[in-house]
Design a protein around this motif. Structure first.
Motif, PDB file in Angstrom:
ATOM      1  N   GLU A 113      25.420  40.930  35.082  1.00  0.00           N
ATOM      2  CA  GLU A 113      24.491  39.829  35.343  1.00  0.00           C
ATOM      3  C   GLU A 113      25.170  38.479  35.160  1.00  0.00           C
ATOM      4  N   GLU A 114      26.051  38.390  34.173  1.00  0.00           N
ATOM      5  CA  GLU A 114      26.798  37.139  33.979  1.00  0.00           C
ATOM      6  C   GLU A 114      27.669  36.833  35.197  1.00  0.00           C
ATOM      7  N   ILE A 115      28.309  37.866  35.745  1.00  0.00           N
ATOM      8  CA  ILE A 115      29.134  37.693  36.945  1.00  0.00           C
ATOM      9  C   ILE A 115      28.261  37.236  38.113  1.00  0.00           C
ATOM     10  N   ALA A 116      27.104  37.861  38.276  1.00  0.00           N
ATOM     11  CA  ALA A 116      26.231  37.575  39.414  1.00  0.00           C
ATOM     12  C   ALA A 116      25.770  36.128  39.446  1.00  0.00           C
ATOM     13  N   TYR A 117      25.643  35.497  38.292  1.00  0.00           N
ATOM     14  CA  TYR A 117      25.112  34.134  38.263  1.00  0.00           C
ATOM     15  C   TYR A 117      26.171  33.079  37.961  1.00  0.00           C
ATOM     16  N   ARG A 118      27.418  33.446  38.173  1.00  0.00           N
ATOM     17  CA  ARG A 118      28.466  32.443  38.106  1.00  0.00           C
ATOM     18  C   ARG A 118      28.354  31.496  39.302  1.00  0.00           C
ATOM     19  N   GLU A 119      28.730  30.261  39.090  1.00  0.00           N
ATOM     20  CA  GLU A 119      28.735  29.298  40.199  1.00  0.00           C
ATOM     21  C   GLU A 119      30.092  29.368  40.894  1.00  0.00           C
ATOM     22  N   GLU A 120      30.359  30.501  41.496  1.00  0.00           N
ATOM     23  CA  GLU A 120      31.607  30.701  42.210  1.00  0.00           C
ATOM     24  C   GLU A 120      31.376  31.716  43.324  1.00  0.00           C
ATOM     25  N   SER A 121      32.258  31.690  44.309  1.00  0.00           N
ATOM     26  CA  SER A 121      32.184  32.682  45.375  1.00  0.00           C
ATOM     27  C   SER A 121      32.682  34.021  44.842  1.00  0.00           C
ATOM     28  N   LEU A 122      32.007  35.082  45.224  1.00  0.00           N
ATOM     29  CA  LEU A 122      32.344  36.428  44.782  1.00  0.00           C
ATOM     30  C   LEU A 122      32.725  37.263  45.998  1.00  0.00           C
ATOM     31  N   THR A 123      33.956  37.707  46.038  1.00  0.00           N
ATOM     32  CA  THR A 123      34.458  38.480  47.175  1.00  0.00           C
ATOM     33  C   THR A 123      33.834  39.873  47.172  1.00  0.00           C
ATOM     34  N   THR A 124      33.285  40.271  48.313  1.00  0.00           N
ATOM     35  CA  THR A 124      32.610  41.564  48.417  1.00  0.00           C
ATOM     36  C   THR A 124      33.309  42.531  49.373  1.00  0.00           C
ATOM     37  N   GLN A 125      34.306  42.050  50.113  1.00  0.00           N
ATOM     38  CA  GLN A 125      35.037  42.923  51.028  1.00  0.00           C
ATOM     39  C   GLN A 125      36.450  42.392  51.211  1.00  0.00           C
ATOM     40  N   LEU A 126      37.410  43.314  51.285  1.00  0.00           N
ATOM     41  CA  LEU A 126      38.800  42.964  51.552  1.00  0.00           C
ATOM     42  C   LEU A 126      39.251  43.631  52.853  1.00  0.00           C
ATOM     43  N   ASP A 127      40.043  42.897  53.611  1.00  0.00           N
ATOM     44  CA  ASP A 127      40.704  43.442  54.799  1.00  0.00           C
ATOM     45  C   ASP A 127      39.746  44.072  55.805  1.00  0.00           C
ATOM     46  N   GLY A 128      38.526  43.577  55.841  1.00  0.00           N
ATOM     47  CA  GLY A 128      37.588  44.023  56.858  1.00  0.00           C
ATOM     48  C   GLY A 128      36.946  45.372  56.624  1.00  0.00           C
ATOM     49  N   HIS A 129      37.223  46.018  55.465  1.00  0.00           N
ATOM     50  CA  HIS A 129      36.637  47.347  55.269  1.00  0.00           C
ATOM     51  C   HIS A 129      36.490  47.759  53.807  1.00  0.00           C
TER      52      HIS A 129
ATOM     53  N   ALA B 121      34.283  47.367  46.644  1.00  0.00           N
ATOM     54  CA  ALA B 121      34.690  47.600  45.252  1.00  0.00           C
ATOM     55  C   ALA B 121      34.412  49.018  44.764  1.00  0.00           C
ATOM     56  N   ASP B 122      33.456  49.699  45.365  1.00  0.00           N
ATOM     57  CA  ASP B 122      33.144  51.056  44.936  1.00  0.00           C
ATOM     58  C   ASP B 122      34.151  52.091  45.444  1.00  0.00           C
ATOM     59  N   GLN B 123      35.068  51.669  46.316  1.00  0.00           N
ATOM     60  CA  GLN B 123      36.025  52.604  46.908  1.00  0.00           C
ATOM     61  C   GLN B 123      37.330  52.700  46.122  1.00  0.00           C
ATOM     62  N   VAL B 124      37.521  51.829  45.131  1.00  0.00           N
ATOM     63  CA  VAL B 124      38.762  51.819  44.355  1.00  0.00           C
ATOM     64  C   VAL B 124      38.437  51.639  42.876  1.00  0.00           C
ATOM     65  N   THR B 125      39.405  51.993  42.045  1.00  0.00           N
ATOM     66  CA  THR B 125      39.221  51.826  40.600  1.00  0.00           C
ATOM     67  C   THR B 125      40.307  50.968  39.971  1.00  0.00           C
ATOM     68  N   ASP B 126      41.457  50.858  40.639  1.00  0.00           N
ATOM     69  CA  ASP B 126      42.573  50.086  40.102  1.00  0.00           C
ATOM     70  C   ASP B 126      42.679  48.734  40.809  1.00  0.00           C
ATOM     71  N   LEU B 127      43.584  47.903  40.309  1.00  0.00           N
ATOM     72  CA  LEU B 127      43.845  46.617  40.950  1.00  0.00           C
ATOM     73  C   LEU B 127      44.351  46.842  42.360  1.00  0.00           C
ATOM     74  N   VAL B 128      43.934  45.969  43.273  1.00  0.00           N
ATOM     75  CA  VAL B 128      44.337  46.097  44.674  1.00  0.00           C
ATOM     76  C   VAL B 128      44.758  44.717  45.198  1.00  0.00           C
ATOM     77  N   THR B 129      45.457  44.744  46.330  1.00  0.00           N
ATOM     78  CA  THR B 129      45.765  43.515  47.055  1.00  0.00           C
ATOM     79  C   THR B 129      44.979  43.523  48.354  1.00  0.00           C
ATOM     80  N   GLY B 130      44.841  42.367  48.954  1.00  0.00           N
ATOM     81  CA  GLY B 130      44.119  42.279  50.213  1.00  0.00           C
ATOM     82  C   GLY B 130      43.605  40.877  50.454  1.00  0.00           C
ATOM     83  N   SER B 131      43.115  40.659  51.664  1.00  0.00           N
ATOM     84  CA  SER B 131      42.574  39.352  52.042  1.00  0.00           C
ATOM     85  C   SER B 131      41.056  39.421  52.111  1.00  0.00           C
TER      86      SER B 131
END
Length: 388
Positions: A66-82, A85-95
């Motif tokens: 909930e704290e994350i959800a109400y931050r005054e910042e943009s929250l990335t929800t998709q990387l590389d067009g596909h 966050a539910d598809q990975v568990t470790d750190l990833v790279t991407g645009s």
């Protein structure tokens, strides 16, 4: 999950204190719409090294989520067009290719729409659906049409809107085409950046209606344009603020890669630059550069030895400018049909001579044949972009 009403009220308080949220009806929308519902199945948070940490509501402590959800910042929800966050568990790279834009930007833009009861609004770029929900709360679900180009993003947004109680008109398609089926609209708002205002939007907007969109193709130096549609099918207005959004996917820039030395092997001219190209790190100079050379890209590179290189490329016009620093002097080598730096440098000098006017001093007029931008009366600060 706990009731987030206190967090919504606190967000509204912060936005109001910042001067972004000024209308009681929009404050009521912020207090009513739960942002966390529009972040499923999770977000990517940036970490060092250009990597992303996946965070999901099911794998995170509810208070932290909930704290994350109400931050005054943009929250990335998709990387590389596909990737979500539910598809990975470790750190990833991407645009980043989809996000929940910071509420500061969302509410700032919505306030600029100047809506009244009964207005029909077309939103280009549904994204998570959060801004769509805010407009649905203010205007009613039958008065909001939202278009998203990515089918998976559109489906997630539709589910989120339904779960929040907003059965609005969600459309999957190219937002640059608008949505003629429900036209005409009183307001058009784009949550993506475009190189120019599509004339389809103008045709689908009522005379006297407003179009609000971010203009530009660089990652910065882009501007929020607000234009009013005329009876004759033209639109006129001005830049009202800086703005930064992801590019509309059909207009996304393909980065210049490969052998840069081969691209710059045959310069037609070489001279001392009158201005250092590093001036383009400034927001307003970068915007003027895009007006002067609309297809140009600023490219930073490095040699194998670590020396920094700086270029301008216009792939469509097969033109380039290469900059070389020598002590306190810059040399520019240019090649191709267009002398890119000549055009940009001329505009920047005129801008400086005019006292460095702000980005909000830029006026624009859009017709079916061209986009024209100008600052004051200087002919060097006037740009006409003819449409092919």
């Amino acid at each position: 999950m706990s009731d987030t009403a206190p967090l919504r009220r606190a967000l509204a308080d912060r936005l109001e204190k910042a001067g972004v949220l000024v209308t009681p009806a929009w404050r009521a929308a912020v207090e009513a719409v739960p942002r966390e519902k529009f972040l499923n199945p999770g977000v990517f948070l940036p970490v060092d090294g250009g990597r992303w940490r996946p965070v999901t509501p099911s794998g995170t402590d509810p208070v932290e989520w909930e704290e994350i959800a109400y931050r005054e910042e943009s929250l990335t929800t998709q990387l590389d067009g596909h990737l979500t966050a539910d598809q990975v568990t470790d750190l990833v790279t991407g645009s980043p290719t989809s996000s929940s834009t910071t509420p500061v930007t969302v509410l700032g833009m919505i306030e600029h729409l100047d809506v009244v009861d009964g207005h029909q609004v077309l939103e280009i770029g549904t994204g998570t659906g959060y801004s769509s929900a805010l407009m649905c709360h203010r205007l009613g679900v039958d008065n909001v049409t939202t278009v998203e180009v990515d089918p998976e993003v559109a489906e997630r947004a539709d589910v989120a809107l339904e779960s929040a109680g907003f059965s609005t008109w969600t459309v999957t398609g190219d937002g640059l085409l608008g949505h003629p089926r429900r036209a005409p609209y009183d307001r058009v708002i784009a949550t993506c950046a475009v190189r120019r205002i599509p004339h389809t939007w103008i045709r689908q907007t009522k005379p006297g209606g407003t179009i609000l969109t971010t203009l530009g193709s660089w990652g910065y130096g882009t501007a929020l344009a607000k234009v009013t549609v005329g009876e004759d099918g033209t639109a006129e207005g001005q830049i009202i603020d800086r703005s930064s959004f992801m590019q509309a996917r059909s207009q996304a820039i393909v980065p210049v890669t490969g052998d840069l030395s081969a691209r710059t092997a045959y310069p037609d001219s070489e001279r001392e630059a009158k201005l250092p190209p590093t001036i383009l790190t400034g927001w307003m100079p970068a915007f003027l550069a895009q007006l002067s050379a609309p297809g140009a890209q600023l490219v930073h590179a490095a040699t194998t030895g670590g020396a920094q290189l700086l270029f301008l490329f216009d792939p469509e016009r097969e033109s380039f400018a290469e900059f070389v620093a020598e002590d306190d002097m810059w040399t520019v080598r240019q090649g191709g049909p267009v002398a890119l730096w000549d055009d940009i440098e001329r505009a920047l000098i005129a801008w400086q001579d005019s006292g460095c006017p702000d980005i909000t001093d830029v006026q624009l007029r859009v017709t079916q044949a061209s986009h024209t931008y100008w600052i004051g009366d200087s002919p060097e600060l006037r740009w006409e972009h003819r449409l092919a």
